[in-house]
Design an enzyme around this catalytic site. Sequence first.
Site, PDB file in Angstrom:
ATOM      1  N   LYS A   1       0.850  -1.212   0.000  1.00 18.78           N
ATOM      2  CA  LYS A   1       0.000   0.000   0.000  1.00 18.78           C
ATOM      3  C   LYS A   1       0.868   1.237   0.000  1.00 18.78           C
ATOM      4  O   LYS A   1       2.027   1.224   0.408  1.00 18.78           O
ATOM      5  CB  LYS A   1      -0.954   0.024   1.193  1.00 18.78           C
TER       6      LYS A   1
ATOM      7  N   ASP B   1      -2.839  -1.634   9.972  1.00 20.38           N
ATOM      8  CA  ASP B   1      -2.818  -1.681   8.503  1.00 20.38           C
ATOM      9  C   ASP B   1      -3.325  -3.009   7.943  1.00 20.38           C
ATOM     10  O   ASP B   1      -3.475  -3.150   6.728  1.00 20.38           O
ATOM     11  CB  ASP B   1      -1.389  -1.465   7.974  1.00 20.38           C
TER      12      ASP B   1
HETATM   13  P1  ATP Z   1       3.965  -0.307   7.855  1.00 28.00           P
HETATM   14  O1  ATP Z   1       3.954   0.333   6.511  1.00 28.00           O
HETATM   15  O2  ATP Z   1       2.729  -1.121   8.153  1.00 28.00           O
HETATM   16  O3  ATP Z   1       4.347   0.609   8.959  1.00 28.00           O
HETATM   17  P2  ATP Z   1       6.462  -1.434   7.073  1.00 28.00           P
HETATM   18  O4  ATP Z   1       6.171  -1.749   5.643  1.00 28.00           O
HETATM   19  O5  ATP Z   1       7.231  -0.192   7.368  1.00 28.00           O
HETATM   20  O6  ATP Z   1       5.106  -1.429   7.856  1.00 28.00           O
HETATM   21  P3  ATP Z   1       7.132  -4.152   7.511  1.00 28.00           P
HETATM   22  O7  ATP Z   1       7.743  -4.610   6.239  1.00 28.00           O
HETATM   23  O8  ATP Z   1       5.743  -4.560   7.798  1.00 28.00           O
HETATM   24  O9  ATP Z   1       7.268  -2.590   7.695  1.00 28.00           O
HETATM   25  O10 ATP Z   1       8.113  -4.670   8.660  1.00 28.00           O
HETATM   26  C1  ATP Z   1       8.290  -4.033   9.894  1.00 28.00           C
HETATM   27  C2  ATP Z   1       8.958  -5.019  10.848  1.00 28.00           C
HETATM   28  O11 ATP Z   1       8.002  -6.018  11.165  1.00 28.00           O
HETATM   29  C3  ATP Z   1      10.136  -5.764  10.249  1.00 28.00           C
HETATM   30  O12 ATP Z   1      11.347  -5.121  10.518  1.00 28.00           O
HETATM   31  C4  ATP Z   1      10.063  -7.137  10.895  1.00 28.00           C
HETATM   32  O13 ATP Z   1      10.893  -7.205  12.031  1.00 28.00           O
HETATM   33  C5  ATP Z   1       8.634  -7.274  11.381  1.00 28.00           C
HETATM   34  N1  ATP Z   1       7.818  -8.292  10.651  1.00 28.00           N
HETATM   35  C6  ATP Z   1       6.951  -9.124  11.217  1.00 28.00           C
HETATM   36  N2  ATP Z   1       6.352  -9.904  10.301  1.00 28.00           N
HETATM   37  C7  ATP Z   1       6.848  -9.552   9.122  1.00 28.00           C
HETATM   38  C8  ATP Z   1       6.616 -10.012   7.795  1.00 28.00           C
HETATM   39  N3  ATP Z   1       5.765 -11.006   7.525  1.00 28.00           N
HETATM   40  N4  ATP Z   1       7.268  -9.396   6.804  1.00 28.00           N
HETATM   41  C9  ATP Z   1       8.128  -8.392   7.084  1.00 28.00           C
HETATM   42  N5  ATP Z   1       8.409  -7.950   8.311  1.00 28.00           N
HETATM   43  C10 ATP Z   1       7.777  -8.516   9.336  1.00 28.00           C
END
Ligand code: ATP
Length: 305
Positions: A18, A145
Amino acid sequence: MTESATVTGSVTVRVPAKVNVQLAVGAARPDGFHDLANVFLAVGLYDEVTAVPADELTITCSGPDAAQVPLDRSNLAARAALALAERYGIEPAVHLHIAKDIPVAGGMAGGSADGAAALLACDALWSTGASREELLEICAELGSDVPFSLIGGAALGTGRGELLTPVETGGTFHWVFAVADGGLSTPVVFGEFDRLTAGTDVPEPAAAPALLDALASGDPVALAKTLSNDLQAAALSLRPSLAATLAAGTDAGALAALVSGSGPTTAFLVPDPETAHRVAAALTASGTCRTARVAVSPAPGATVV
Ligand code: ATP
């Protein structure tokens, strides 16, 4: 249960990333959360989660960022499987494989996407009969989210971002995403927002009518004028080098540039696929990001494939 699940005993769910075309953040509440007005757009970068019956809950992950993904029960995919199993009194005996293409810790809700995908995959594998509302309820418990990753398309999220109202889109929008080296932690970015706004009057977050109109019209020029992210200053404060990435994309012809969610991925709205490829090439050549990805929106939510 799908036909492929019956034949192979496995279920694969494809789930999109997203971008927040508007992220309005209110002052910190007493519980530490922030009220948000969050306009989500699902974009066509996808993870796939495959659920296969196993002796116990296990997780594997493949893809360029796989090394950064936890393979224990802190993984949102594992938490989703456990939450569903607990609610329906099922043994969570499943192996989950995540084919990861969404940048990790990039502000594109990759972990949330995997949570929604695992939930849908396990639901199909275990034939729980859960309603859409029940699945959305579990998603909301997993994270702000996660419900949007299930529904996809475009939606306004209020509350912590988890109360969703679908939003109309009148066409396809073209994007380029510049993936930065290293991630930014969402709670740390909110902490920086609190620090930067301390002592100021933070307005109540509300969706901008002009932005909703622009989405409904499908006009990228109108949308470009209305994009906003209240977390951008905090992300730039923590990662000043993102300013150079934003400038490289706009110099190359993007209509608008903004930090995606809590960053450090940056998002560039472009008028057409040709400009998307030109901006992606310029971003890669600029040396201000790790890689640049082209994608379109809106994209469908989590879907059994
Ligand atoms: P958001 O946009 O919802 O704030 P994000 O895209 O910045 O999230 P994610 O890729 O969801 O960040 O990952 C954040 C942290 O969540 C990672 O550093 C990891 O430690 C943890 N995590 C838990 N489950 C997952 C997963 N399935 N994939 C990636 N990271 C995960």
